[in-house]
Design an enzyme around this catalytic site. Structure first.
Site, PDB file in Angstrom:
ATOM      1  N   HIS A   1      74.904  11.047 -76.523  1.00 45.56           N
ATOM      2  CA  HIS A   1      73.980   9.946 -77.390  1.00 45.56           C
ATOM      3  C   HIS A   1      74.510   8.706 -77.377  1.00 45.56           C
ATOM      4  O   HIS A   1      75.549   8.431 -78.121  1.00 45.56           O
ATOM      5  CB  HIS A   1      73.567  10.710 -78.648  1.00 45.56           C
ATOM      6  CG  HIS A   1      72.254  10.125 -79.496  1.00 45.56           C
ATOM      7  ND1 HIS A   1      71.094  10.537 -78.974  1.00 45.56           N
ATOM      8  CD2 HIS A   1      71.849   8.740 -79.680  1.00 45.56           C
ATOM      9  CE1 HIS A   1      70.171   9.859 -79.900  1.00 45.56           C
ATOM     10  NE2 HIS A   1      70.667   8.788 -80.205  1.00 45.56           N
ATOM     11  N   ASP A   2      74.013   7.718 -76.920  1.00 45.00           N
ATOM     12  CA  ASP A   2      74.175   6.390 -76.744  1.00 45.00           C
ATOM     13  C   ASP A   2      75.674   6.240 -76.035  1.00 45.00           C
ATOM     14  O   ASP A   2      76.074   4.999 -76.124  1.00 45.00           O
ATOM     15  CB  ASP A   2      74.205   5.739 -78.323  1.00 45.00           C
ATOM     16  CG  ASP A   2      73.047   5.666 -78.666  1.00 45.00           C
ATOM     17  OD1 ASP A   2      71.928   5.345 -77.874  1.00 45.00           O
ATOM     18  OD2 ASP A   2      72.606   5.150 -79.789  1.00 45.00           O
TER      19      ASP A   2
ATOM     20  N   HIS B   1      65.195  17.774 -72.197  1.00 42.01           N
ATOM     21  CA  HIS B   1      64.995  17.692 -73.325  1.00 42.01           C
ATOM     22  C   HIS B   1      63.555  17.785 -73.673  1.00 42.01           C
ATOM     23  O   HIS B   1      63.121  16.619 -74.013  1.00 42.01           O
ATOM     24  CB  HIS B   1      65.882  16.630 -74.393  1.00 42.01           C
ATOM     25  CG  HIS B   1      65.788  16.850 -75.881  1.00 42.01           C
ATOM     26  ND1 HIS B   1      66.662  16.566 -76.611  1.00 42.01           N
ATOM     27  CD2 HIS B   1      64.771  17.632 -76.738  1.00 42.01           C
ATOM     28  CE1 HIS B   1      66.556  17.091 -77.767  1.00 42.01           C
ATOM     29  NE2 HIS B   1      65.029  17.676 -77.813  1.00 42.01           N
TER      30      HIS B   1
ATOM     31  N   GLU C   1      68.023  21.064 -73.768  1.00 40.85           N
ATOM     32  CA  GLU C   1      68.251  20.929 -75.032  1.00 40.85           C
ATOM     33  C   GLU C   1      66.805  20.939 -75.763  1.00 40.85           C
ATOM     34  O   GLU C   1      65.845  20.742 -75.264  1.00 40.85           O
ATOM     35  CB  GLU C   1      68.723  19.125 -75.200  1.00 40.85           C
ATOM     36  CG  GLU C   1      69.834  18.815 -74.698  1.00 40.85           C
ATOM     37  CD  GLU C   1      70.574  17.648 -74.707  1.00 40.85           C
ATOM     38  OE1 GLU C   1      71.695  17.424 -74.360  1.00 40.85           O
ATOM     39  OE2 GLU C   1      69.634  16.650 -74.739  1.00 40.85           O
TER      40      GLU C   1
ATOM     41  N   GLY D   1      71.507   9.886 -70.674  1.00 37.41           N
ATOM     42  CA  GLY D   1      70.335   9.623 -70.117  1.00 37.41           C
ATOM     43  C   GLY D   1      70.117   7.907 -70.069  1.00 37.41           C
ATOM     44  O   GLY D   1      70.079   7.508 -69.101  1.00 37.41           O
TER      45      GLY D   1
ATOM     46  N   ARG E   1      60.189  18.319 -75.444  1.00 36.38           N
ATOM     47  CA  ARG E   1      59.600  18.184 -76.755  1.00 36.38           C
ATOM     48  C   ARG E   1      58.299  19.048 -76.978  1.00 36.38           C
ATOM     49  O   ARG E   1      57.784  18.905 -75.903  1.00 36.38           O
ATOM     50  CB  ARG E   1      59.754  16.902 -77.419  1.00 36.38           C
ATOM     51  CG  ARG E   1      61.054  16.441 -77.580  1.00 36.38           C
ATOM     52  CD  ARG E   1      61.237  15.076 -78.438  1.00 36.38           C
ATOM     53  NE  ARG E   1      62.701  14.933 -79.053  1.00 36.38           N
ATOM     54  CZ  ARG E   1      63.431  14.279 -78.434  1.00 36.38           C
ATOM     55  NH1 ARG E   1      63.481  14.105 -77.043  1.00 36.38           N
ATOM     56  NH2 ARG E   1      64.825  14.242 -78.859  1.00 36.38           N
TER      57      ARG E   1
END
Length: 237
Positions: A190-191, A43, A70, A213, A45
């Site tokens: 996510h989490d 991912h 992502e 991750g 950024r």
């Protein structure tokens, strides 16, 4: 069995903290696949504070399973995806200064924009997924964009599960049932962790892929990367 895609952002964060090439991102990507992971996720950024855009290019010949990139589809990101042509692109509406992703798309408000971006990726043979909250209207909106899949944003589930509230899974079940009805593939992330992944997988009909991750890398500090990858694979059966 849902596929496990390992997000290696945290490896890049650790590498960048010393300014060198330890740990080596490409070796870790190769290793997690050797250990059994069915995909690698990154991912990048805009500030490249963990994954660098060059990393995305360098990973192309290394990832022989599924390659998932992502990010927020700004021009620079779109160009990167079209250049590297991963297996899948996951569109995430994160702000430039976000520490981590913290919300799904408003697929109704951003329908036209998402349609245009998705068409371009699909013309280039790239599967598209949209990061969404477990809200039925947003699932319906995702279908209207032409996306191939959705990725359910699972932070709320993970939080409630950690408190012992198993009812936190209910919006995700409803969202998955609707996605299946609409012909949308289902990813999640996510989490998610070793503590909650089995319960989540057992309750979500048609779950195709999870991207993990932060928890996986943290757990690996104690248990070892190869061991943890295989622990996830066992729980996802």
């Amino acid at each position: 069995m849902a596929k496990l895609s390992v997000n290696i952002n945290k490896i890049a964060t650790l590498r960048n903290s010393r300014g060198g090439d330890v740990p080596n991102l490409l070796k870790v990507a190769a290793d997690v696949q050797k250990f059994g992971a069915e995909g690698v996720t990154i991912h990048p950024r805009p500030d490249e504070r963990h994954i660098r855009y060059q990393d995305a290019r360098d990973l192309v010949p290394v990832v022989y399973t599924e390659y998932n990139i992502e990010g927020n589809p700004v021009t620079k990101f779109i160009d990167l995806v079209l250049e590297t042509k991963p297996t899948q692109v996951t569109l995430v509406p994160d702000a430039d200064d976000a520490i981590t992703s913290n919300a799904g798309w408003d697929t109704i408000k951003h329908k036209t924009f998402l349609q245009e971006v998705i068409k371009e990726f699909q013309r280039n043979g790239i599967r598209t997924s949209i990061f969404v909250d477990p809200v039925l209207a947003m699932i319906e909106g995702a279908k209207e964009t032409g996306a191939d899949r959705i990725e359910l944003y699972t932070e709320a589930f993970a939080h409630e599960y950690g408190l012992g509230n198993h009812d936190g899974i209910k919006p995700y079940i409803a969202s998955a049932e609707l996605a299946n009805k609409l012909g949308l593939g289902i990813n999640a992330g996510h989490d998610l962790s070793l503590d909650n992944i089995k319960f989540f997988k057992q309750n979500i009909p048609g779950l195709l892929e999870v991207s993990i991750g932060h928890a996986l890398i943290a757990e690996s500090l104690y248990l070892g990367l190869e061991n943890v990858v295989n622990m996830y694979l066992q729980k996802l059966k």
